[in-house]
Design a protein around this motif. Structure first.
Motif, mmCIF file in Angstrom:
data_model
loop_
_atom_site.group_PDB
_atom_site.id
_atom_site.type_symbol
_atom_site.label_atom_id
_atom_site.label_comp_id
_atom_site.label_asym_id
_atom_site.label_seq_id
_atom_site.Cartn_x
_atom_site.Cartn_y
_atom_site.Cartn_z
ATOM 1 N N LEU A 584 0.837 -1.188 0.000
ATOM 2 C CA LEU A 584 0.000 0.000 0.000
ATOM 3 C C LEU A 584 0.878 1.246 0.000
ATOM 4 C CD1 LEU A 584 -2.593 -1.209 2.666
ATOM 5 C CD2 LEU A 584 -2.826 -1.294 0.182
ATOM 6 N N ASP A 585 0.251 2.400 -0.196
ATOM 7 C CA ASP A 585 1.015 3.649 -0.249
ATOM 8 C C ASP A 585 1.735 3.935 1.059
ATOM 9 O OD1 ASP A 585 0.300 4.332 -2.902
ATOM 10 O OD2 ASP A 585 -1.687 4.880 -2.192
ATOM 11 N N GLU A 586 1.146 3.505 2.166
ATOM 12 C CA GLU A 586 1.731 3.799 3.479
ATOM 13 C C GLU A 586 2.564 2.629 4.007
ATOM 14 O OE1 GLU A 586 -0.988 5.649 6.300
ATOM 15 O OE2 GLU A 586 -2.412 5.898 4.656
ATOM 16 N N GLY A 587 2.720 1.595 3.199
ATOM 17 C CA GLY A 587 3.506 0.445 3.623
ATOM 18 C C GLY A 587 2.791 -0.846 3.277
ATOM 19 N N VAL A 588 3.380 -1.930 3.687
ATOM 20 C CA VAL A 588 2.772 -3.235 3.433
ATOM 21 C C VAL A 588 1.504 -3.364 4.269
ATOM 22 C CG1 VAL A 588 3.095 -5.726 3.684
ATOM 23 C CG2 VAL A 588 4.965 -4.300 2.857
ATOM 24 N N GLY A 589 0.478 -3.956 3.673
ATOM 25 C CA GLY A 589 -0.766 -4.103 4.407
ATOM 26 C C GLY A 589 -1.613 -5.232 3.869
ATOM 27 N N LEU A 590 -2.740 -5.442 4.515
ATOM 28 C CA LEU A 590 -3.694 -6.474 4.131
ATOM 29 C C LEU A 590 -4.964 -5.798 3.650
ATOM 30 C CD1 LEU A 590 -3.570 -9.685 4.451
ATOM 31 C CD2 LEU A 590 -5.287 -9.341 6.219
ATOM 32 N N VAL A 591 -5.483 -6.269 2.509
ATOM 33 C CA VAL A 591 -6.731 -5.716 2.001
ATOM 34 C C VAL A 591 -7.800 -6.805 1.997
ATOM 35 C CG1 VAL A 591 -5.723 -3.874 0.613
ATOM 36 C CG2 VAL A 591 -5.982 -6.143 -0.381
ATOM 37 N N LYS A 592 -9.001 -6.412 2.342
ATOM 38 C CA LYS A 592 -10.162 -7.295 2.272
ATOM 39 C C LYS A 592 -10.923 -6.913 1.012
ATOM 40 C CE LYS A 592 -14.487 -8.382 4.688
ATOM 41 N NZ LYS A 592 -15.345 -8.039 5.864
ATOM 42 N N VAL A 593 -11.015 -7.841 0.049
ATOM 43 C CA VAL A 593 -11.562 -7.530 -1.265
ATOM 44 C C VAL A 593 -12.874 -8.289 -1.466
ATOM 45 C CG1 VAL A 593 -11.064 -7.409 -3.728
ATOM 46 C CG2 VAL A 593 -9.189 -7.332 -2.088
#
Length: 638
Positions: A584-593
């Motif tokens: 992500l723009d602010e760092g590594v992250g988890l997305v729920k899609v």
């Protein structure tokens, strides 16, 4: 056709012009649970119960994300090595062992404990019950007992020096009974009564395999009989418990001897039966005894070394002799093994499927040749469908003849996604960068759609949804309309392979259900404990598998098994969404899609280049190691 290829940088630009509430997914920067464990974290294990068990420098900690504080802290033995913590498959139990593998184990103190991680209770602690040496510790299911062997401190003379057996009830937490393996203070030559394998708990007795032979004791601790069969590793009884089979590994570990004894200890076979290799499956059937054993060359290049393959034998239960004149050739290891009404069906990992009648006749006209690694063997309305890493087909279970005109061939793949489209009466298989449709009636094959996933990924999951055919991989999601046109394709760039590897620790809903079914089968339904479910499931019947897991857990007494049954009866958090680790723009992250739209419902920024985390996709929680001593928990279902 609607095409959606999500690029996060583009989203950032759009956010300058459109309200963030409509474009950006909800961000959950603040965790729902914050657990300061007070000691450095060494390892995290996500259990099938959805409880995170954390190994720290002080011991073990259990985290239930629905509770604000850890449900248990076990620091009695201090820091534990990974090999000292054993998660009993398909159960809510952990066995902790310390000193058991030490070269001084026979002299120095050995400690054992059994923990119920769901309830957060220590069920057994050798130190609390004055055990100075614990040789073996076995959890027995479905009876829900703990069987301990070792030396226990006593005020009575000599008793502390004689090996002892104790049986504890897990539900009540109390000791049922105990007894000594030799008479305390006996005069004469010392005898080795060490326990050599797993005890067998029967309705009215317990059988203990020892270095002196098998010892049968009543549930009140009275001796019933002994045999001279020494060094037995495990045992199994028939349904009547009048016939017991004992398995003894040979001294070099290459072969197995099978003994049959009666409920009075008498040997029922004139001679034991020796089979090559280590027994991996054993079925007591009305027609005889089915035995699968695995041979290994042990890394030897000698021409006299054993072949790396399984052997299948069918024995006469009365005398142990072969019922088949000739054993079927395997040329590899048995990967699937099912007992049918008319015979035994088996699949070989290296490729090949065959079916043998109980009298040793080949039921297939000829052994079926397949590709390597049979990922799926399942019932379908047209016959037995198999899917390997290289090909797929349906075969007639009576004759072995292929239903489709020719096998569906594709390049060797580590994952092949498939499903059945009942609305259009067709099988769908994704491989080689495309989706292939196979008409269920005619077997005609056609290319339905291309499947060009980014990062050269192959789909590893496929399901039918109201809006079309859903496919996914680690970083890609897509819905293809039933006519083959693309509805959407969503791609989330991986943060890097070293980071991405961490996701594999998470338990996905489908995988955890399959695991729970096999493990709960071991725990409850399968008395041999060898892990054979012997259930040729219906193709793609995920709901049925979840129900089987729930039913098996329900069949074992105790609040923790009731909890596991309830967990698998509930709707999985991944029913309508998928969780993806991305940059992500602010760092590594988890997305729920969202599966139906490909749009992000939630983002959680982990702000760590190489985050350590676990995802419970069934329960819908993310566990994140925020720093050396702290775990954050996020509710992904919000």
């Amino acid at each position: 056709m609607k095409t959606l290829l999500i690029q996060l940088k583009t989203k950032l630009v759009l956010a300058l012009f459109i309200s963030a509430s409509t474009i950006f997914a909800q961000k959950a920067e603040q965790p729902d649970g914050n657990y300061d464990l007070g000691a450095n974290i060494n390892e995290m294990t996500l259990t099938i119960g959805g409880i995170l068990v954390v190994a720290t420098n002080d011991g073990l900690v259990g985290i239930d994300p629905k509770k604000s504080t850890p449900i248990f802290t076990f620091n009695n033995f201090g820091k534990l090595k990974p090999e000292e913590t054993d998660f009993i498959p398909g159960t809510p139990y952990i066995v902790v062992s310390q000193g058991a593998d030490s070269k001084f184990a026979g002299l120095a103190k050995t400690k054992r404990a059994v923990i119920d991680y769901v309830q957060g209770k220590v069920l057994f602690n050798s130190e609390d019950d004055n055990w100075k040496q614990v040789y073996t510790c076995n959890v027995v299911l479905p009876q829900n007992k703990i069987i301990i062997s070792g030396l226990q401190k006593s005020d009575q003379k000599f008793e502390s020096q004689v090996p002892k057996i104790a049986v504890y009830d897990i539900v009540s937490g109390k000791q049922d009974f105990s007894f000594f393996l030799d008479k305390p203070g006996r005069v004469g030559m010392a005898k080795d009564f060490s326990v050599t394998g797993t005890p067998l708990l029967l309705k009215n007795s317990i059988l203990i395999p020892t270095a002196q032979g098998i010892l049968s004791m009543s549930h009140t601790g009275e001796e019933q009989w002994q045999t001279k069969i020494k060094g037995v590793n495990w045992m199994v009884a028939d349904e009547t418990e009048k016939e017991i089979y004992a398995f003894e590994g040979t001294s070099n570990g290459a072969n197995t001897r099978i003994h049959k004894i009666g409920s009075n200890g008498a040997e029922l076979w004139k001679d034991d039966r020796k089979v090559k290799g280590v027994v991996s499956n054993f079925e007591i059937l009305p027609q005889g005894l089915a035995v699968v054993s695995n041979k290994s060359d042990g890394g030897s290049n000698s021409v006299f070394a054993a072949s790396n393959e399984s052997e299948i034998a069918f024995l006469n239960a009365s005398n142990g002799e072969d019922l088949w004149d000739k054993a079927p050739k395997t040329k590899g290891y048995v990967q699937h093994f099912y007992v049918m009404d008319d015979g035994i069906l088996f699949g070989i990992y290296e490729g090949g499927i065959n079916k043998i009648s109980f009298d040793g006749k080949t039921l297939f006209k000829k052994p079926l040749k397949t590709g390597e690694n049979i990922m799926v063997m399942a019932q379908s309305p047209q016959g037995l469908i198999y899917i390997t890493s290289e090909d797929a087909n349906i075969v007639n279970l009576q004759t072995g003849e292929e239903v489709w005109n020719k096998p569906l061939k594709y390049k060797s793949a580590t994952s092949v996604a498939s499903t059945f489209d009942s609305k259009n009466n067709r099988y769908l298989i994704a491989a080689d960068g495309k989706i292939m449709a196979i008409d269920a009636n005619s077997g005609d094959v056609s290319d339905l759609a291309k499947c060009d996933f980014e990062e050269k990924e192959d789909p590893n999951h496929m399901e039918i949804r109201d809006g079309g055919i859903f496919l996914s991989s680690d970083q890609n999601m897509s819905i293809v309309n039933f006519d083959g046109s693309e509805n959407y394709h969503a791609y989330y760039k991986s943060p890097g392979r070293s980071t991405f590897g961490k996701i594999m620790g998470g338990i996905t809903a489908v995988a955890s259900t399959a695991m729970a079914v096999s493990m709960s089968a071991r725990a409850g339904a399968n008395r041999t404990g060898m892990g054979s479910m012997n259930d040729l499931s219906n193709y793609n019947d995920y709901g049925k598998e979840a129900k089987r897991a729930a039913d098996m857990f329900s069949g074992i007494a105790g609040a923790s098994f009731a909890y596991l049954a309830t967990r698998f009866k509930a709707t999985a958090a991944t029913e309508n969404a998928q969780f993806i680790l991305t940059k992500l723009d602010e760092g590594v992250g988890l997305v729920k899609v969202n599966k139906d739209t490909g749009e992000v419902d939630k983002e959680i920024v982990l702000k760590d280049k190489k985050p350590e985390y676990e995802v419970d996709e069934f329960g819908g929680y993310l566990f994140y190691k925020a720093n050396d001593k702290t775990i954050y928990a996020y509710n992904l279902a919000k």
